[in-house]
Design a protein around this motif. Structure first.
Motif, PDB file in Angstrom:
ATOM      1  N   ILE A 255       0.870  -1.179   0.000  1.00 41.72           N
ATOM      2  CA  ILE A 255       0.000   0.000   0.000  1.00 41.72           C
ATOM      3  C   ILE A 255       0.904   1.224   0.000  1.00 41.72           C
ATOM      4  O   ILE A 255       1.830   1.327   0.794  1.00 41.72           O
ATOM      5  N   LEU A 256       0.635   2.180  -0.887  1.00 42.85           N
ATOM      6  CA  LEU A 256       1.424   3.406  -0.974  1.00 42.85           C
ATOM      7  C   LEU A 256       0.520   4.642  -0.944  1.00 42.85           C
ATOM      8  O   LEU A 256      -0.650   4.584  -1.335  1.00 42.85           O
ATOM      9  N   GLY A 257       1.081   5.744  -0.453  1.00 46.09           N
ATOM     10  CA  GLY A 257       0.430   7.049  -0.588  1.00 46.09           C
ATOM     11  C   GLY A 257      -0.767   7.295   0.291  1.00 46.09           C
ATOM     12  O   GLY A 257      -1.719   7.959  -0.140  1.00 46.09           O
ATOM     13  N   GLN A 258      -0.716   6.828   1.545  1.00 43.53           N
ATOM     14  CA  GLN A 258      -1.819   7.105   2.464  1.00 43.53           C
ATOM     15  C   GLN A 258      -1.551   8.412   3.216  1.00 43.53           C
ATOM     16  O   GLN A 258      -0.505   8.576   3.835  1.00 43.53           O
ATOM     17  N   ALA A 259      -2.497   9.319   3.168  1.00 46.87           N
ATOM     18  CA  ALA A 259      -2.383  10.640   3.805  1.00 46.87           C
ATOM     19  C   ALA A 259      -1.118  11.360   3.358  1.00 46.87           C
ATOM     20  O   ALA A 259      -0.446  12.022   4.152  1.00 46.87           O
ATOM     21  N   ALA A 260      -0.785  11.242   2.073  1.00 44.17           N
ATOM     22  CA  ALA A 260       0.389  11.922   1.534  1.00 44.17           C
ATOM     23  C   ALA A 260       0.233  13.435   1.651  1.00 44.17           C
ATOM     24  O   ALA A 260      -0.868  13.973   1.499  1.00 44.17           O
ATOM     25  N   GLY A 261       1.334  14.113   1.949  1.00 42.01           N
ATOM     26  CA  GLY A 261       1.315  15.551   2.061  1.00 42.01           C
ATOM     27  C   GLY A 261       0.931  16.068   3.436  1.00 42.01           C
ATOM     28  O   GLY A 261       0.846  17.287   3.623  1.00 42.01           O
ATOM     29  N   THR A 262       0.718  15.175   4.395  1.00 45.50           N
ATOM     30  CA  THR A 262       0.385  15.610   5.756  1.00 45.50           C
ATOM     31  C   THR A 262       1.667  15.666   6.590  1.00 45.50           C
ATOM     32  O   THR A 262       2.402  16.631   6.566  1.00 45.50           O
ATOM     33  N   ASN A 263       1.965  14.598   7.322  1.00 38.61           N
ATOM     34  CA  ASN A 263       3.209  14.480   8.071  1.00 38.61           C
ATOM     35  C   ASN A 263       3.479  13.001   8.296  1.00 38.61           C
ATOM     36  O   ASN A 263       2.568  12.171   8.162  1.00 38.61           O
ATOM     37  N   PRO A 264       4.721  12.615   8.634  1.00 41.46           N
ATOM     38  CA  PRO A 264       5.042  11.193   8.760  1.00 41.46           C
ATOM     39  C   PRO A 264       4.198  10.449   9.784  1.00 41.46           C
ATOM     40  O   PRO A 264       3.818   9.294   9.558  1.00 41.46           O
ATOM     41  N   THR A 265       3.874  11.091  10.896  1.00 39.43           N
ATOM     42  CA  THR A 265       3.078  10.428  11.928  1.00 39.43           C
ATOM     43  C   THR A 265       1.675  10.123  11.419  1.00 39.43           C
ATOM     44  O   THR A 265       1.158   9.010  11.599  1.00 39.43           O
ATOM     45  N   ALA A 266       1.058  11.103  10.785  1.00 39.25           N
ATOM     46  CA  ALA A 266      -0.285  10.900  10.238  1.00 39.25           C
ATOM     47  C   ALA A 266      -0.265   9.865   9.118  1.00 39.25           C
ATOM     48  O   ALA A 266      -1.180   9.039   8.997  1.00 39.25           O
ATOM     49  N   GLY A 267       0.773   9.905   8.288  1.00 40.32           N
ATOM     50  CA  GLY A 267       0.883   8.937   7.203  1.00 40.32           C
ATOM     51  C   GLY A 267       1.023   7.519   7.706  1.00 40.32           C
ATOM     52  O   GLY A 267       0.380   6.597   7.190  1.00 40.32           O
ATOM     53  N   LEU A 268       1.861   7.326   8.723  1.00 44.45           N
ATOM     54  CA  LEU A 268       2.048   5.988   9.287  1.00 44.45           C
ATOM     55  C   LEU A 268       0.750   5.471   9.893  1.00 44.45           C
ATOM     56  O   LEU A 268       0.364   4.313   9.688  1.00 44.45           O
ATOM     57  N   ALA A 269       0.063   6.335  10.641  1.00 46.46           N
ATOM     58  CA  ALA A 269      -1.214   5.919  11.236  1.00 46.46           C
ATOM     59  C   ALA A 269      -2.220   5.543  10.154  1.00 46.46           C
ATOM     60  O   ALA A 269      -2.947   4.544  10.285  1.00 46.46           O
ATOM     61  N   ALA A 270      -2.250   6.304   9.065  1.00 44.40           N
ATOM     62  CA  ALA A 270      -3.208   6.045   7.992  1.00 44.40           C
ATOM     63  C   ALA A 270      -2.919   4.727   7.294  1.00 44.40           C
ATOM     64  O   ALA A 270      -3.841   3.952   6.999  1.00 44.40           O
ATOM     65  N   VAL A 271      -1.643   4.447   7.024  1.00 43.93           N
ATOM     66  CA  VAL A 271      -1.337   3.208   6.307  1.00 43.93           C
ATOM     67  C   VAL A 271      -1.517   1.992   7.204  1.00 43.93           C
ATOM     68  O   VAL A 271      -1.911   0.917   6.724  1.00 43.93           O
ATOM     69  N   LEU A 272      -1.263   2.124   8.491  1.00 46.29           N
ATOM     70  CA  LEU A 272      -1.501   0.994   9.385  1.00 46.29           C
ATOM     71  C   LEU A 272      -2.999   0.703   9.511  1.00 46.29           C
ATOM     72  O   LEU A 272      -3.412  -0.458   9.589  1.00 46.29           O
ATOM     73  N   GLU A 273      -3.815   1.761   9.505  1.00 49.15           N
ATOM     74  CA  GLU A 273      -5.268   1.562   9.528  1.00 49.15           C
ATOM     75  C   GLU A 273      -5.726   0.887   8.240  1.00 49.15           C
ATOM     76  O   GLU A 273      -6.492  -0.090   8.267  1.00 49.15           O
ATOM     77  N   ALA A 274      -5.253   1.402   7.093  1.00 47.14           N
ATOM     78  CA  ALA A 274      -5.625   0.812   5.808  1.00 47.14           C
ATOM     79  C   ALA A 274      -5.104  -0.620   5.696  1.00 47.14           C
ATOM     80  O   ALA A 274      -5.799  -1.505   5.189  1.00 47.14           O
ATOM     81  N   GLY A 275      -3.879  -0.839   6.174  1.00 36.61           N
ATOM     82  CA  GLY A 275      -3.306  -2.182   6.123  1.00 36.61           C
ATOM     83  C   GLY A 275      -4.045  -3.164   7.000  1.00 36.61           C
ATOM     84  O   GLY A 275      -4.221  -4.331   6.634  1.00 36.61           O
ATOM     85  N   GLY A 276      -4.508  -2.703   8.160  1.00 39.97           N
ATOM     86  CA  GLY A 276      -5.283  -3.578   9.030  1.00 39.97           C
ATOM     87  C   GLY A 276      -6.575  -4.024   8.383  1.00 39.97           C
ATOM     88  O   GLY A 276      -6.956  -5.198   8.433  1.00 39.97           O
ATOM     89  N   LYS A 277      -7.256  -3.098   7.724  1.00 41.55           N
ATOM     90  CA  LYS A 277      -8.519  -3.426   7.058  1.00 41.55           C
ATOM     91  C   LYS A 277      -8.288  -4.362   5.867  1.00 41.55           C
ATOM     92  O   LYS A 277      -9.046  -5.318   5.654  1.00 41.55           O
ATOM     93  N   LEU A 278      -7.238  -4.078   5.092  1.00 42.33           N
ATOM     94  CA  LEU A 278      -6.998  -4.884   3.901  1.00 42.33           C
ATOM     95  C   LEU A 278      -6.536  -6.296   4.269  1.00 42.33           C
ATOM     96  O   LEU A 278      -7.019  -7.275   3.692  1.00 42.33           O
ATOM     97  N   THR A 279      -5.626  -6.420   5.227  1.00 41.73           N
ATOM     98  CA  THR A 279      -5.163  -7.757   5.614  1.00 41.73           C
ATOM     99  C   THR A 279      -6.285  -8.571   6.260  1.00 41.73           C
ATOM    100  O   THR A 279      -6.374  -9.783   6.053  1.00 41.73           O
ATOM    101  N   GLU A 280      -7.147  -7.906   7.015  1.00 37.90           N
ATOM    102  CA  GLU A 280      -8.289  -8.613   7.607  1.00 37.90           C
ATOM    103  C   GLU A 280      -9.231  -9.119   6.522  1.00 37.90           C
ATOM    104  O   GLU A 280      -9.720 -10.257   6.577  1.00 37.90           O
ATOM    105  N   SER A 281      -9.488  -8.284   5.519  1.00 37.17           N
ATOM    106  CA  SER A 281     -10.411  -8.710   4.465  1.00 37.17           C
ATOM    107  C   SER A 281      -9.810  -9.819   3.609  1.00 37.17           C
ATOM    108  O   SER A 281     -10.531 -10.708   3.147  1.00 37.17           O
ATOM    109  N   VAL A 282      -8.484  -9.799   3.403  1.00 36.31           N
ATOM    110  CA  VAL A 282      -7.832 -10.897   2.684  1.00 36.31           C
ATOM    111  C   VAL A 282      -7.968 -12.191   3.474  1.00 36.31           C
ATOM    112  O   VAL A 282      -8.293 -13.246   2.911  1.00 36.31           O
TER     113      VAL A 282
END
Length: 297
Positions: A255-282
């Protein structure tokens, strides 16, 4: 049962929902997964095929996901066996000075320390030490610039045609790639048992230092996740390359480009949230396919 599951997975892949699109195109997979609403993503079940690709497959900054290629090149040139800690590597003045760089992910190293290669790989991949990535590049190639040439050569061999590396750590926004390209690297990197062991660790430490350094990938051990690497930056947003084991199947995703242009902390939180949902659905989807295979549905 296994043949039935394979047939169902392949049928989904062949339906047209899982074909990697052209670089300028986008795909909306039909496999019912929780795909991120922004950025780009790709998921594949090893030995079966793609579960889909979403988003514009145009090169974007990948931040510390870059370190996967750094590790891949190092282990290709200096292979380790499980249980082998490898050679001692001396911490140079530069790596020591970079230990406390502001606005960078680093680990505390002291000039003159001698640390085994295996532990340095941990310090690079688990807490994501930028100074360790650059130290390893200098140790291997004499300079980071020469090492980057080796990174790009490896990318070329793997068919990563939309990827450019400009540094060993990922701190540079000029290092860019796509989810589809990074998936090619994930498939190769995870085959190395030492790499697989390292990225599955929940924590590590600098030798002689009692402080435990946690893995930036907090999805570990959820929904079968066994690695691989997070990355975050202001321009990059949040990025994730992961591997999971579900019902005996190895799943790889990016997964790339989650909350791009915000800040590293927000981006990391966003991709971990997206990754949690995607891995659970897989995990849920594969379990459903496996159950259908058992019942002959």
């Amino acid at each position: 049962m296994r043949r039935s599951l394979m047939f169902l997975l392949l049928a989904s892949a062949l339906s047209g929902c899982a074909t990697v699109p052209q670089v300028t195109g986008a795909a909306v997979p039909e496999v019912p997964l929780s795909w991120p609403a922004e950025g780009q993503a790709a998921v594949e079940v090893e030995g079966v095929g793609s579960l889909g690709v979403t988003g514009e497959q145009t090169p974007v900054p990948i931040a510390s996901v870059t370190k996967v290629m750094t590790a891949y090149v190092i282990l290709s040139r200096h292979p380790l066996e499980p249980g082998d800690d490898g050679p001692l590597i001396k911490v140079d003045h530069t790596a020591s000075d970079e230990s406390y760089l502001p606005q960078e992910s680093t680990v505390p190293l002291r000039e003159g320390q001698r640390i085994r290669l295996r532990r340095l790989l941990e310090l690079m991949l688990v807490p994501s030490g930028n100074n360790v990535a650059r130290l390893l590049s200098r140790w291997d190639a004499g300079s980071q610039e020469r090492f980057v040439t080796r990174m790009n050569a490896a990318a070329h061999r793997l068919g990563m045609t939309h990827t450019t590396y400009t540094g060993a750590s990922g701190n540079e926004d000029s290092t860019v790639s796509t989810a589809a390209d990074q998936l090619k690297l994930a498939k190769e990197a995870i085959r190395d048992p030492v790499f697989a062991e390292v990225v599955s660790q929940a924590e590590t430490a600098v030798p002689g230092d009692e402080r435990r350094l946690p893995n930036t990938n907090t999805l570990l051990n959820r929904h079968g996740v066994i690695g691989i690497k997070t990355g975050s930056g202001t321009a990059a947003g949040g990025n994730l390359m992961w591997a999971s084991r579900v019902g005996g199947h190895l799943v790889l995703g990016v997964i790339l480009g989650q909350a791009a242009g915000t800040n590293p902390t927000a981006g990391l939180a966003a991709v971990l949230e997206a990754g949690g949902k995607l891995t659970e659905s897989v995990e849920q989807w594969l379990s459903t396919q496996e159950a259908a295979g058992r019942t002959g549905e």
